[in-house]
Design an enzyme around this catalytic site. Sequence first.
Site, PDB file in Angstrom:
ATOM      1  CE1 TYR A  88       2.951   4.038  15.464  1.00 31.64           C
ATOM      2  CE2 TYR A  88       4.631   5.463  16.399  1.00 31.64           C
ATOM      3  CZ  TYR A  88       3.970   4.256  16.384  1.00 31.64           C
ATOM      4  OH  TYR A  88       4.336   3.276  17.275  1.00 31.64           O
ATOM      5  N   GLY A  89       1.732   9.013  11.196  1.00 27.28           N
ATOM      6  CA  GLY A  89       1.664  10.427  10.802  1.00 27.28           C
ATOM      7  C   GLY A  89       0.298  10.954  10.448  1.00 27.28           C
ATOM      8  CB  CYS A 100       9.589   7.858  14.543  1.00 30.67           C
ATOM      9  SG  CYS A 100       7.933   8.242  13.949  1.00 30.67           S
ATOM     10  CG  ASN A 101      11.323  13.372  11.811  1.00 29.00           C
ATOM     11  OD1 ASN A 101      12.084  14.300  12.018  1.00 29.00           O
ATOM     12  ND2 ASN A 101      11.657  12.351  11.029  1.00 29.00           N
ATOM     13  CB  THR A 102       5.330  11.004  13.407  1.00 26.99           C
ATOM     14  OG1 THR A 102       5.637  11.257  12.038  1.00 26.99           O
ATOM     15  CG2 THR A 102       3.866  11.245  13.646  1.00 26.99           C
ATOM     16  CB  SER A 144       5.438   4.322  12.565  1.00 25.33           C
ATOM     17  OG  SER A 144       6.078   4.818  11.410  1.00 25.33           O
ATOM     18  CB  CYS A 180       9.050  11.438   7.271  1.00 21.18           C
ATOM     19  SG  CYS A 180       8.439   9.734   7.403  1.00 21.18           S
ATOM     20  CB  THR A 181      13.105   8.026   9.626  1.00 22.71           C
ATOM     21  OG1 THR A 181      11.887   7.467  10.143  1.00 22.71           O
ATOM     22  CG2 THR A 181      13.711   8.929  10.678  1.00 22.71           C
ATOM     23  CG  HIS A 182       8.856   5.567   6.541  1.00 21.93           C
ATOM     24  ND1 HIS A 182       8.703   5.789   7.883  1.00 21.93           N
ATOM     25  CD2 HIS A 182       8.438   4.299   6.314  1.00 21.93           C
ATOM     26  CE1 HIS A 182       8.201   4.709   8.453  1.00 21.93           C
ATOM     27  NE2 HIS A 182       8.029   3.784   7.524  1.00 21.93           N
TER      28      HIS A 182
HETATM   29  N1  DGL Z   1       9.003   7.491  10.017  1.00 26.05           N
HETATM   30  C1  DGL Z   1       8.157   8.396  10.662  1.00 26.05           C
HETATM   31  C2  DGL Z   1       8.703   9.801  10.822  1.00 26.05           C
HETATM   32  O1  DGL Z   1       9.897   9.999  10.822  1.00 26.05           O
HETATM   33  C3  DGL Z   1       6.677   8.344  10.542  1.00 26.05           C
HETATM   34  C4  DGL Z   1       5.957   7.754   9.406  1.00 26.05           C
HETATM   35  C5  DGL Z   1       4.511   7.463   9.797  1.00 26.05           C
HETATM   36  O2  DGL Z   1       4.319   6.530  10.556  1.00 26.05           O
HETATM   37  O3  DGL Z   1       3.622   8.173   9.331  1.00 26.05           O
HETATM   38  O4  DGL Z   1       7.949  10.730  11.009  1.00 26.05           O
END
Ligand code: DGL
Length: 257
Positions: free
Chosen positions: A43-44, A74-76, A12, A182-184
């Site tokens: 996205y989340g 991205c996990n989401t 995202s 979450c990768t962030h």
């Molecule tokens: N980086 C994303 C993840 O791993 C999502 C962050 C988002 O867009 O809310 O879930």
Amino acid sequence: MDSSRAIGFFDSGLGGLSVLASAARRLPHERFIYLGDSANAPYGTKSDSEVLALSSRAVEQLAARGIKALVIACNTATGAAVESLRAHYHFPIIGLEPALKLAADRYQEGLILVMATPLTLQSAKYQLLYEQYGRNAVSLPCPGLMDFVEREELSSPRLDSYLKEMFAPYRGSRLAAVVLGCTHYLFIREAIGKQLPPATPLIDSNEGVTRHLVRRLEENCLLAPEGQAGSIELFSTGDAEKTRQLQRMFRLAQQLP
Ligand code: DGL
């Protein structure tokens, strides 16, 4: 399929750069194309169907570039879209999920906290994972936390107080580990660690995903030809400043542990 083609990555926004950095370190001869969907982040906190639609659009752009494999960094997006993307495309698709299995295998005693977006934690994929491995785990939805990273606010009093409040109910509990689902969140490891008892392990999925990617490329005879010069192309659905930000943050991602 021509093995000299690129591997597509998408997220995202900036978070998936942490996954890309790990893969690029391990596969220096590959060509990578990274799409950060910053125009539509986060996205989340969106609905399942919105994230499915956005993920499909992002992957369409990468598929049009003729990629040989895809990493949903991205996990989401994995929770919302991996099944449907796999049904649609024939190249290998590697998804990401919070490293709860890894944490549960490693730590049978003490509490495991799983930090992730609300949508990841609601997904059927995560529910299944939790049923299997969540015996001593608590899921912590972190709405708004990825926005700190998108703003490059990687340390600040505001971030500290967000995290302090998040962990407050667990102060005094015996913590075994915290999963960065979450990768962030990899970009704010330090800020997270600061709010936890010293030396609390912070567990992410990057090493496992990279290993999985290598295995899938090998199985499908898709590893880049010997001697191919590796390359990394970063692009964003946001404005030109977002693309410059991707470049800046990728340099930072290359220094992450
Ligand atoms: N980086 C994303 C993840 O791993 C999502 C962050 C988002 O867009 O809310 O879930």
